[in-house]
Scaffold this active site. Structure first.
Site, PDB file in Angstrom:
ATOM      1  N   LYS A  88      64.302   4.505  71.944  1.00  0.00           N
ATOM      2  CA  LYS A  88      64.262   4.881  73.358  1.00  0.00           C
ATOM      3  C   LYS A  88      65.274   6.006  73.587  1.00  0.00           C
ATOM      4  CE  LYS A  88      64.668   2.597  77.905  1.00  0.00           C
ATOM      5  NZ  LYS A  88      64.936   1.295  78.552  1.00  0.00           N
ATOM      6  N   SER A 169      61.450  -0.149  81.718  1.00  0.00           N
ATOM      7  CA  SER A 169      61.627   1.278  81.499  1.00  0.00           C
ATOM      8  C   SER A 169      61.349   1.700  80.057  1.00  0.00           C
ATOM      9  CB  SER A 169      63.052   1.681  81.910  1.00  0.00           C
ATOM     10  OG  SER A 169      64.022   1.023  81.098  1.00  0.00           O
ATOM     11  N   SER A 193      63.139  -4.542  81.185  1.00  0.00           N
ATOM     12  CA  SER A 193      62.716  -3.274  80.561  1.00  0.00           C
ATOM     13  C   SER A 193      62.255  -3.359  79.111  1.00  0.00           C
ATOM     14  CB  SER A 193      63.829  -2.230  80.674  1.00  0.00           C
ATOM     15  OG  SER A 193      63.906  -1.770  81.996  1.00  0.00           O
TER      16      SER A 193
END
Length: 486
Positions: A88, A169, A193
């Site tokens: 990420k 996210s 997330s």
């Protein structure tokens, strides 16, 4: 270039263990594997937007892994050796990749060092393939921003049904592994997330106990809730990654020292037991049974696997409980975010912005680029108004601690539960506020849109959760490849 459909070896849906066996049998090299994923990224990323950047050194790293394997170097014995992983884009890498949390405000910033989880992955011989897209600033800039959107990455798209929510996210991490654009990936979670995008994209996500994995070198929101964990296609792959990234880090010393007592001797692989459901007491999250008929087959599978389902559980005043938790969590996180982000930005070797205030100014100045008119930055602005942890924040923190003890912990202990079973990611906040772990496993498809089942437990209960998740996965084998429907 390897033929992915050749009789030799099929890369799509291959597990880490499949890949390692293919390496040993000389049916596959790390270079061929990286070339395959780079080609898939090139083919699919214009539609899915799940990868923000590929590592220009990925093929060199693959060649090095192949060479290490050839000479039987000690590192080549690691389960993740030669395996390409996507990170990420809020996880720092000290290489040619950017670390920007999806924002142009951090493009060109220079990090002081690899994030601790990245250093551990490199030591295990993993290949950093690139950075995955995310909801910008891990969904802590604006309450109007769609899940999976960032200025740098654009809009991440669900590979099963393109009009469906990819969730965030860690949207890019989940979508990329779901669509076979990487072997494994890392995401982060503050509240939902990892669990939510895993649930929406038919993959496995592990949200570890806070502090089990270091947050050193990760663009932060809240040191009380932030955690780094694997997002993969199978429970076993996620456990291989987890095994490599847990442990102490001097750049996150307090939390990682406190959580290190939870790491079992011999690591987590020993808990991949096909009969992991047997004898487990699983609490059915309040109102679970009313949520959807779609979950009934999952509950049946849990019972068939030997689990004892404890139903009709209650958190007193459930609705007001969650309303007050949500309010207190936000109060605490706004102040924590400003403090921790400013500290992260100050620590950068070089950066276009050095504080939250400067990031706000950047978004105003480059409004078109950052879609500031469209999405705004209300969370940023609220956070900037805070002034450390004062009376209001302390009260909220006390309330959250009380809610954790009298809510989740009391429910678990009074009912002698091994885990709480939650549809989708519905109780993410319950796990988030107390730093508790959770695992999401694919559970089915509703008109083509994936949904998952999450298992949550008390701090340090990863061994039990892994047994439960693996037992459920092996009994159901729900996951299938994306269909790319409109």
């Amino acid at each position: 270039m390897i033929n992915v459909e050749s009789s030799e070896f099929t890369i799509k849906e291959a597990t880490v263990r499949d890949i390692q066996i293919a390496f040993k049998q000389n049916k596959l090299s790390s270079r061929q594997l990286v070339e395959f994923y780079l080609k898939e990224i090139e083919r699919l990323n214009p539609v899915l937007r799940s990868v923000i950047e590929v590592n220009p050194e990925a093929l060199d790293l693959a060649d090095r892994a192949d060479q290490e394997r050839k000479v039987n170097s000690p590192v080549s014995q690691s389960l993740l050796h030669g395996i390409p992983i996507l990170l990420k884009d809020n996880i720092a890498t000290k290489d040619k990749l950017n670390t920007t949390a999806g924002s142009y405000a951090l493009l060109g910033s220079v990090v002081p060092r690899d994030a601790n989880v990245v250093a551990k992955l490199r030591k295990a011989g993993a290949i950093i393939l690139g950075k995955a897209s995310l909801t910008e600033w891990s969904n802590f800039r604006s309450s109007d921003m769609p899940s999976g959107w960032s200025a740098r990455g654009g809009q991440v798209v669900n590979p099963y049904v393109k009009s469906a929510d990819p969730c965030g996210s860690s949207a890019g991490s989940a979508v990329s592994v779901a669509a076979n654009m990487a072997a494994v990936s890392l995401g982060t979670e503050t509240d939902g997330s990892i669990l939510c995008p895993s649930c929406h994209n038919s993959v496995v996500g592990i949200k570890p106990t806070v502090g089990l994995t270091s947050r050193g070198g990760v663009v932060p929101i809240s040191s009380r809730q932030d955690t780094v964990g694997p997002i993969c296609r199978t429970v076993s792959d996620a456990v291989y990654v987890l095994d490599m990234i847990v442990g102490f880090d001097r750049y996150d010393a307090v939390a990682t020292r406190r959580a290190s007592k939870y790491i079992p001797n011999g690591g987590y692989l020993q808990f991949l037991k096909a009969d992991g459901l047997r004898g487990k007491r699983l609490g059915i999250f309040p109102n679970y049974l009313e949520i959807s008929e779609a979950f009934q087959p999952s509950l049946r599978k849990l019972r068939q696997g030997g689990a004892i389902l404890v139903e009709h559980l209650e958190i007193p005043n459930t609705e007001s409980f969650f309303t007050s938790v949500s309010r207190d969590e936000k109060t605490a996180m706004l102040a924590e975010f400003k403090l921790s982000l400013n500290a992260y930005l100050r620590d950068l070797v070089n950066s276009p912005v050095r504080s939250l205030a400067e990031a706000i100014a950047f978004n105003k100045k480059f409004s078109d680029l950052e879609k500031n008119e469209e999405y705004g930055q209300d969370i940023f602005l609220e956070a900037e108004k805070t002034n450390g942890i004062g009376e209001l924040e302390n009260k909220a923190l006390k309330n959250l601690t009380r809610a954790s003890r009298r809510g989740f912990e009391k429910l678990m202990r009074e009912n002698k539960l091994d885990a709480l079973v939650m549809p989708l990611d519905s109780a993410a906040s319950l796990l988030a506020i107390g730093g508790y772990p959770g695992i999401n496993v694919p559970a089915g498809y509703d008109e083509g849109v994936p949904f998952g089942i999450s298992f949550g437990g008390l701090r340090g209960s990863e061994p039990k959760l892994i047994e439960i998740a693996y037992g459920f996965e092996q009994a159901t084998k729900i996951r299938k490849m994306p269909s790319f429907r409109p």
